[in-house]
Scaffold this motif. Structure first.
Motif, PDB file in Angstrom:
ATOM      1  N   CYS A 374       0.829  -1.209   0.000  1.00  0.00           N
ATOM      2  CA  CYS A 374       0.000   0.000   0.000  1.00  0.00           C
ATOM      3  C   CYS A 374       0.862   1.257   0.000  1.00  0.00           C
ATOM      4  CB  CYS A 374      -0.934  -0.002   1.212  1.00  0.00           C
ATOM      5  SG  CYS A 374      -2.323  -1.147   1.067  1.00  0.00           S
ATOM      6  N   ILE A 375       1.962   1.242   0.738  1.00  0.00           N
ATOM      7  CA  ILE A 375       2.878   2.390   0.736  1.00  0.00           C
ATOM      8  C   ILE A 375       3.455   2.589  -0.664  1.00  0.00           C
ATOM      9  CG2 ILE A 375       5.094   3.237   1.596  1.00  0.00           C
ATOM     10  CD1 ILE A 375       4.425   1.893   4.283  1.00  0.00           C
ATOM     11  N   LYS A 376       3.868   1.501  -1.298  1.00  0.00           N
ATOM     12  CA  LYS A 376       4.443   1.610  -2.637  1.00  0.00           C
ATOM     13  C   LYS A 376       3.412   2.097  -3.656  1.00  0.00           C
ATOM     14  CE  LYS A 376       8.167  -1.767  -2.119  1.00  0.00           C
ATOM     15  NZ  LYS A 376       8.726  -3.063  -2.595  1.00  0.00           N
ATOM     16  N   GLU A 377       2.177   1.641  -3.522  1.00  0.00           N
ATOM     17  CA  GLU A 377       1.144   2.101  -4.443  1.00  0.00           C
ATOM     18  C   GLU A 377       0.868   3.590  -4.247  1.00  0.00           C
ATOM     19  OE1 GLU A 377      -2.149   1.611  -7.344  1.00  0.00           O
ATOM     20  OE2 GLU A 377      -0.006   1.248  -7.065  1.00  0.00           O
ATOM     21  N   SER A 378       0.939   4.054  -3.006  1.00  0.00           N
ATOM     22  CA  SER A 378       0.791   5.487  -2.753  1.00  0.00           C
ATOM     23  C   SER A 378       1.963   6.261  -3.347  1.00  0.00           C
ATOM     24  CB  SER A 378       0.691   5.748  -1.249  1.00  0.00           C
ATOM     25  OG  SER A 378       0.624   7.131  -0.986  1.00  0.00           O
ATOM     26  N   LEU A 379       3.180   5.714  -3.216  1.00  0.00           N
ATOM     27  CA  LEU A 379       4.350   6.363  -3.813  1.00  0.00           C
ATOM     28  C   LEU A 379       4.254   6.389  -5.340  1.00  0.00           C
ATOM     29  CD1 LEU A 379       7.255   4.883  -1.634  1.00  0.00           C
ATOM     30  CD2 LEU A 379       6.314   7.195  -1.535  1.00  0.00           C
ATOM     31  N   ARG A 380       3.579   5.399  -5.894  1.00  0.00           N
ATOM     32  CA  ARG A 380       3.368   5.423  -7.343  1.00  0.00           C
ATOM     33  C   ARG A 380       2.452   6.576  -7.736  1.00  0.00           C
ATOM     34  NH1 ARG A 380      -0.309   4.165 -11.117  1.00  0.00           N
ATOM     35  NH2 ARG A 380      -1.851   3.411  -9.605  1.00  0.00           N
ATOM     36  N   LEU A 381       1.321   6.690  -7.061  1.00  0.00           N
ATOM     37  CA  LEU A 381       0.358   7.738  -7.402  1.00  0.00           C
ATOM     38  C   LEU A 381       0.826   9.126  -6.984  1.00  0.00           C
ATOM     39  CD1 LEU A 381      -2.949   5.905  -6.445  1.00  0.00           C
ATOM     40  CD2 LEU A 381      -2.288   6.636  -8.745  1.00  0.00           C
ATOM     41  N   TYR A 382       1.559   9.200  -5.875  1.00  0.00           N
ATOM     42  CA  TYR A 382       1.975  10.499  -5.329  1.00  0.00           C
ATOM     43  C   TYR A 382       3.457  10.459  -4.986  1.00  0.00           C
ATOM     44  CZ  TYR A 382      -3.089  10.587  -4.752  1.00  0.00           C
ATOM     45  OH  TYR A 382      -4.452  10.506  -4.969  1.00  0.00           O
ATOM     46  N   PRO A 383       4.346  10.394  -5.981  1.00  0.00           N
ATOM     47  CA  PRO A 383       5.789  10.331  -5.691  1.00  0.00           C
ATOM     48  C   PRO A 383       6.256  11.607  -4.989  1.00  0.00           C
ATOM     49  CG  PRO A 383       5.406  10.749  -8.030  1.00  0.00           C
ATOM     50  CD  PRO A 383       4.071  10.443  -7.430  1.00  0.00           C
ATOM     51  N   PRO A 384       6.972  11.491  -3.868  1.00  0.00           N
ATOM     52  CA  PRO A 384       7.406  12.685  -3.127  1.00  0.00           C
ATOM     53  C   PRO A 384       8.236  13.652  -3.969  1.00  0.00           C
ATOM     54  CG  PRO A 384       7.662  10.735  -1.766  1.00  0.00           C
ATOM     55  CD  PRO A 384       7.292  10.248  -3.128  1.00  0.00           C
ATOM     56  N   VAL A 385       9.077  13.122  -4.842  1.00  0.00           N
ATOM     57  CA  VAL A 385       9.830  13.974  -5.774  1.00  0.00           C
ATOM     58  C   VAL A 385       9.240  13.728  -7.160  1.00  0.00           C
ATOM     59  CG1 VAL A 385      12.085  14.539  -6.746  1.00  0.00           C
ATOM     60  CG2 VAL A 385      11.900  13.830  -4.346  1.00  0.00           C
ATOM     61  N   PRO A 386       8.393  14.638  -7.657  1.00  0.00           N
ATOM     62  CA  PRO A 386       7.656  14.352  -8.894  1.00  0.00           C
ATOM     63  C   PRO A 386       8.492  14.404 -10.164  1.00  0.00           C
ATOM     64  CG  PRO A 386       7.078  16.516  -8.047  1.00  0.00           C
ATOM     65  CD  PRO A 386       7.953  15.888  -7.016  1.00  0.00           C
ATOM     66  N   SER A 387       9.682  15.022 -10.105  1.00  0.00           N
ATOM     67  CA  SER A 387      10.508  15.126 -11.309  1.00  0.00           C
ATOM     68  C   SER A 387      11.961  15.360 -10.927  1.00  0.00           C
ATOM     69  CB  SER A 387      10.011  16.283 -12.185  1.00  0.00           C
ATOM     70  OG  SER A 387      10.764  16.409 -13.361  1.00  0.00           O
ATOM     71  N   PRO A 493       3.587  20.394  -7.736  1.00  0.00           N
ATOM     72  CA  PRO A 493       4.981  19.929  -7.730  1.00  0.00           C
ATOM     73  C   PRO A 493       5.943  21.049  -7.362  1.00  0.00           C
ATOM     74  CG  PRO A 493       4.283  20.350  -9.971  1.00  0.00           C
ATOM     75  CD  PRO A 493       3.124  20.712  -9.086  1.00  0.00           C
ATOM     76  N   GLN A 494       6.295  21.131  -6.091  1.00  0.00           N
ATOM     77  CA  GLN A 494       7.387  22.016  -5.706  1.00  0.00           C
ATOM     78  C   GLN A 494       8.651  21.147  -5.711  1.00  0.00           C
ATOM     79  OE1 GLN A 494       6.324  24.258  -2.168  1.00  0.00           O
ATOM     80  NE2 GLN A 494       4.404  24.915  -3.072  1.00  0.00           N
ATOM     81  N   LEU A 495       9.584  21.369  -4.832  1.00  0.00           N
ATOM     82  CA  LEU A 495      10.723  20.452  -4.777  1.00  0.00           C
ATOM     83  C   LEU A 495      10.245  19.066  -4.380  1.00  0.00           C
ATOM     84  CD1 LEU A 495      13.461  22.671  -3.108  1.00  0.00           C
ATOM     85  CD2 LEU A 495      13.044  22.271  -5.533  1.00  0.00           C
ATOM     86  N   VAL A 496       9.210  19.026  -3.541  1.00  0.00           N
ATOM     87  CA  VAL A 496       8.523  17.775  -3.225  1.00  0.00           C
ATOM     88  C   VAL A 496       7.046  17.960  -3.550  1.00  0.00           C
ATOM     89  CG1 VAL A 496      10.179  17.200  -1.398  1.00  0.00           C
ATOM     90  CG2 VAL A 496       8.044  18.344  -0.808  1.00  0.00           C
ATOM     91  N   LEU A 497       6.326  16.842  -3.645  1.00  0.00           N
ATOM     92  CA  LEU A 497       4.899  16.914  -3.981  1.00  0.00           C
ATOM     93  C   LEU A 497       4.110  17.345  -2.751  1.00  0.00           C
ATOM     94  CD1 LEU A 497       2.887  16.354  -6.303  1.00  0.00           C
ATOM     95  CD2 LEU A 497       2.549  14.091  -5.302  1.00  0.00           C
ATOM     96  N   LYS A 498       3.450  18.485  -2.855  1.00  0.00           N
ATOM     97  CA  LYS A 498       2.634  19.010  -1.773  1.00  0.00           C
ATOM     98  C   LYS A 498       1.224  19.244  -2.283  1.00  0.00           C
ATOM     99  CE  LYS A 498       6.519  21.079   0.691  1.00  0.00           C
ATOM    100  NZ  LYS A 498       7.092  22.303   1.310  1.00  0.00           N
ATOM    101  N   SER A 499       0.385  19.825  -1.448  1.00  0.00           N
ATOM    102  CA  SER A 499      -0.962  20.193  -1.857  1.00  0.00           C
ATOM    103  C   SER A 499      -1.131  21.693  -1.669  1.00  0.00           C
ATOM    104  CB  SER A 499      -2.012  19.441  -1.033  1.00  0.00           C
ATOM    105  OG  SER A 499      -3.303  19.961  -1.269  1.00  0.00           O
ATOM    106  N   ASP A 500      -1.725  22.324  -2.656  1.00  0.00           N
ATOM    107  CA  ASP A 500      -1.885  23.772  -2.623  1.00  0.00           C
ATOM    108  C   ASP A 500      -2.745  24.219  -1.449  1.00  0.00           C
ATOM    109  OD1 ASP A 500      -1.110  26.159  -3.876  1.00  0.00           O
ATOM    110  OD2 ASP A 500      -3.077  26.389  -4.799  1.00  0.00           O
TER     111      ASP A 500
END
Length: 511
Positions: A374-387, A493-500
């Protein structure tokens, strides 16, 4: 003296004319350089179709605040392998959306693209994230022992302790109003910073209870936003213009506050080293931490890290070791709230593994496979570093025959790769079974890259995975997590994936 002044005044028109002439010559030279550079880029990217661009603004005006991920995903659907994105009229970056292209880039070991990463340098210095060449290799080799199994094992209890403090705060907050949602990222950032201080720096902070490190957290939040904003602002790419601007002054002040904190941590440990002596100190400690290894690190000539290098690595790991993990945990909780059936299955697995205990231990981390999936699936959908971005040190030829020359910039869009339908069936669906052993063995080697890949992958990825497991186990044992339909998150997408607008969730205490 008077005669000298008279001569200067008399000749000032000539000086003024010379200055104006030189200024216009400089502007003309720069214009010609930009034009020539743009022609080179246009030829280089000719075989890569992409979205329409403005001659001056590039693609910047097409991306509004809070919609960057949506726009990049929209373009990725049209150009599933890669497309050029123009930052202004003169700087294109090839955005990679396909695992075949990601594999080609990650497998080369190209340096980070300093045209964008250099904006981080006043904050985190030239540490492992920004270094290239032999010095990067030297630092990577010196720091790798800091993430050995024996070093990471004692950290589990420290992370669990920090998580417990956060959960007690949550209980008090929801006791006042059971229907009030809590913003996760703020709380979890304090918890992960508390953890990194205890684990990596043996610094017993009380940041979660007495606002000791609020200034540092606020500074990091401001810095990540300001750097991301600067990348997208054409005029602010010039250092002089940026320093004179309001965001530039804000950035320098935030750097000062962040450095105050890291310098305090380093000075306290150096004082301890001096008082105790290196050998005596190491003999007294039950386990070495990251800072111990930094201070004791020696190269083949017996030389340790300079003060500048030491602070750069501490600044780098202080930021990367807490902010990216806070993003991973926060989005995992959001995914759990959106998928209650998976949340409950994780909880049942955790309770079966821990039995009567309410605190996770090192040996438990390998006995919760479904929770890990489940953690890995969350990292897939919401990678902490998006690029992540690389600058090609040599020409590259991709699997479909298209090429790019040396010096080109390539952004591996991890967010889009993780949602590419060529690599993932029903990519928008939360399905942890994608990460079963059988399914993982059939997956493209570069379809799942939340910690990047290749020689420059994240050195702290095992630490991050352990912390996410510990935090999720402790949280699910005590709370049911529910979505807040009034405040759906807006990923940015800032340096890490956040929410506005933050990641707001409802918590229900379990009996």
């Amino acid at each position: 003296m008077a005669s000298i002044m008279e001569k200067i005044v008399a000749s000032s028109p000539q000086f003024l004319h010379l200055f104006i002439g030189l200024f216009f010559f400089y502007v003309l030279l720069k214009t010609v350089q930009l034009y020539w550079r743009k022609q080179v880029f246009l030829r280089s990217f000719r075989s890569f179709p992409g979205p329409p661009r403005h001659w001056l603004y590039g693609n910047n005006k097409e991306i509004s605040r809070g919609r960057e991920l949506d726009k990049l995903s929209e373009w990725a659907e049209k150009y599933p392998y890669a497309f050029p994105r123009w930052f202004g009229g003169f700087l294109p970056v090839l955005v990679v959306n396909h695992p075949d292209y990601a594999k080609a880039v990650f497998g080369r070991g190209d340096p980070k693209a300093m045209v964008t990463y250099r904006f981080l340098a006043p904050w985190i210095g030239e540490g492992l994230l920004l270094l290239n060449g032999p010095k990067w290799f030297q630092h990577r080799r010196l720091l790798t022992p800091g993430f050995h199994y024996d070093i990471l094992k004692p950290y589990v209890a420290l992370i669990a302790e920090s998580t417990k403090v956060m959960l007690c705060k949550w209980e008090k907050l929801i006791a006042k109003d059971t229907m009030k949602s809590l913003e996760m990222f703020e709380h979890i950032s304090l918890m992960t910073l508390d953890s990194i201080m205890k684990c990596a720096f043996s610094y017993q902070s009380s940041s979660q209870t007495d606002s000791e490190l609020d200034c540092y957290i606020k500074a990091v939040y401001d810095l990540t936003y300001l750097v991301s904003r600067r990348v997208r602002t054409l005029l602010h790419r010039n250092d002089l213009i940026y320093r004179c601007s309001s965001p530039g002054r804000h950035f320098l002040e935030a750097c000062r506050l962040a450095h105050q904190h890291t310098e305090k941590v380093i000075e306290e440990r150096k004082r301890y080293f001096k008082e105790e002596g290196e050998l005596e100190m190491l003999q007294k400690k039950r386990h070495l931490d990251f800072l111990d290894i930094l201070l004791c690190a020696k190269d083949e000539n017996g030389a340790g890290l300079s003060d500048e290098d030491l602070r750069a690595e501490v600044d780098t790991f202080m930021f990367e070791g807490h902010d990216t993990t806070a993003s991973g945990i926060s989005w995992t909780l959001y995914a759990m709230a959106q998928n209650p059936e998976h949340q409950q299955r994780c909880r049942e697995e955790i309770m079966e593994t821990l039995g009567e205990r309410d605190v996770v231990q090192w040996d438990d981390l390998g006995k919760i496979p479904y929770t890990t999936m489940c953690i890995k699936e969350s990292l897939r959908l919401y990678p902490p570093v998006p690029s992540v971005t690389r600058q090609l040190s040599t020409p590259i030829t991709f699997c479909d025959g298209r090429t790019l020359p040396e010096g080109s910039l390539v952004a591996i869009n991890i967010y889009n790769i993780h949602r590419n339908p060529a690599a993932w069936q029903d990519p928008e669906v939360f399905d942890p079974t994608r990460f079963s052993l059988e399914n993982s063995s059939r997956r493209h080697s570069h379809a799942f890259v939340p910690f990047a890949a290749g020689s420059r992958n994240c050195i702290g990825q095992q630490f991050a995975m352990n912390e996410m497991k510990v935090a999720l186990v402790q949280i699910l044992l005590r709370f049911e997590i529910l979505p807040d339909p009034a405040k759906p998150p807006v990923p940015v997408p800032q340096l890490v994936l956040k929410s506005d607008n933050g990641i707001n969730l409802l918590l229900k205490r379990l009996n």
